[in-house]
Design a protein around this motif. Structure first.
Motif, mmCIF file in Angstrom:
data_model
loop_
_atom_site.group_PDB
_atom_site.id
_atom_site.type_symbol
_atom_site.label_atom_id
_atom_site.label_comp_id
_atom_site.label_asym_id
_atom_site.label_seq_id
_atom_site.Cartn_x
_atom_site.Cartn_y
_atom_site.Cartn_z
ATOM 1 N N THR A 1 72.172 60.470 100.002
ATOM 2 C CA THR A 1 72.585 60.120 98.642
ATOM 3 C C THR A 1 72.254 61.247 97.675
ATOM 4 O O THR A 1 73.058 61.596 96.814
ATOM 5 C CB THR A 1 71.910 58.808 98.196
ATOM 6 N N ALA B 1 74.917 63.500 95.545
ATOM 7 C CA ALA B 1 74.850 63.625 94.083
ATOM 8 C C ALA B 1 74.687 65.078 93.641
ATOM 9 O O ALA B 1 75.181 65.464 92.584
ATOM 10 C CB ALA B 1 73.693 62.791 93.545
ATOM 11 N N TRP C 1 82.003 60.535 86.392
ATOM 12 C CA TRP C 1 81.451 61.104 87.624
ATOM 13 C C TRP C 1 80.072 61.700 87.370
ATOM 14 O O TRP C 1 79.199 61.654 88.231
ATOM 15 C CB TRP C 1 82.388 62.142 88.210
ATOM 16 N N HIS C 2 79.884 62.265 86.193
ATOM 17 C CA HIS C 2 78.583 62.811 85.830
ATOM 18 C C HIS C 2 77.523 61.702 85.836
ATOM 19 O O HIS C 2 76.437 61.867 86.388
ATOM 20 C CB HIS C 2 78.675 63.467 84.443
ATOM 21 N N MET C 3 77.859 60.579 85.246
ATOM 22 C CA MET C 3 76.913 59.461 85.202
ATOM 23 C C MET C 3 76.723 58.834 86.587
ATOM 24 O O MET C 3 75.630 58.381 86.920
ATOM 25 C CB MET C 3 77.372 58.403 84.195
ATOM 26 N N ALA C 4 77.764 58.829 87.412
ATOM 27 C CA ALA C 4 77.621 58.339 88.785
ATOM 28 C C ALA C 4 76.616 59.203 89.542
ATOM 29 O O ALA C 4 75.774 58.690 90.299
ATOM 30 C CB ALA C 4 78.975 58.339 89.492
ATOM 31 N N HIS D 1 74.118 60.847 88.196
ATOM 32 C CA HIS D 1 72.798 60.494 87.666
ATOM 33 C C HIS D 1 72.288 59.195 88.284
ATOM 34 O O HIS D 1 71.106 59.094 88.627
ATOM 35 C CB HIS D 1 72.855 60.330 86.139
ATOM 36 N N LEU D 2 73.145 58.217 88.405
ATOM 37 C CA LEU D 2 72.723 56.941 88.990
ATOM 38 C C LEU D 2 72.340 57.095 90.455
ATOM 39 O O LEU D 2 71.334 56.525 90.904
ATOM 40 C CB LEU D 2 73.827 55.896 88.834
ATOM 41 N N LEU D 3 73.119 57.847 91.202
ATOM 42 C CA LEU D 3 72.788 58.059 92.610
ATOM 43 C C LEU D 3 71.472 58.821 92.757
ATOM 44 O O LEU D 3 70.610 58.445 93.557
ATOM 45 C CB LEU D 3 73.905 58.832 93.311
ATOM 46 N N GLY E 1 69.067 59.392 90.422
ATOM 47 C CA GLY E 1 67.908 58.862 89.705
ATOM 48 C C GLY E 1 67.514 57.450 90.056
ATOM 49 O O GLY E 1 66.380 57.041 89.789
ATOM 50 N N MET E 2 68.421 56.693 90.665
ATOM 51 C CA MET E 2 68.105 55.295 90.947
ATOM 52 C C MET E 2 68.218 54.931 92.420
ATOM 53 O O MET E 2 67.305 54.328 92.979
ATOM 54 C CB MET E 2 69.000 54.380 90.103
ATOM 55 N N LEU E 3 69.314 55.275 93.075
ATOM 56 C CA LEU E 3 69.503 54.845 94.459
ATOM 57 C C LEU E 3 68.710 55.700 95.446
ATOM 58 O O LEU E 3 68.024 55.181 96.318
ATOM 59 C CB LEU E 3 70.992 54.853 94.819
#
Length: 108
Positions: free
Chosen positions: A54, A58, A73-76, A78-80, A82-84
């Motif tokens: 992951t 990212a 896509w930029h925020m996706a 970040h989510l991958l 920073g969170m997943l």
């Protein structure tokens, strides 16, 4: 004084693949060296490599390529990243694996 002078410098972009490769190989190495007294759950191995994958997706995959042009896509990314990825890496229990691989006296 500008805030960017106080921020730590990010590693160069070429360092990320090497770091992710080191994480993947280090975990595999500990799994192979570890005494076979107890089995290590496959679910933890899958979580660890899912987290590394992951993070790689990212940082350098198609999401990273599209992130420069599209905010979604930029925020996706970040989510991958920073969170997943952190959740999956923690579920891989690398510290527990390392402590089980060490002799009891050194692990204490």
């Amino acid at each position: 004084m500008s805030h960017h002078l106080l921020a730590p410098a990010a590693p160069p972009a070429s360092a990320w693949p090497l770091l992710l490769l080191a994480l993947a190989l280090g975990y595999a190495g500990i799994c192979l060296v570890r005494p076979r007294r107890t089995s290590w759950p496959v679910s933890r191995i899958l979580c660890w490599y899912g987290g590394v994958g992951t993070a790689a997706l990212a940082l350098g995959g198609p999401i990273a390529q599209r992130a420069h042009a599209d905010f979604v896509w930029h925020m996706a990314g970040h989510l991958l990243l920073g969170m997943l990825a952190p959740i999956l890496l923690v579920l891989g229990a690398p510290v527990t694996l390392l402590l089980r691989a060490l002799p009891v006296a050194r692990a204490r």
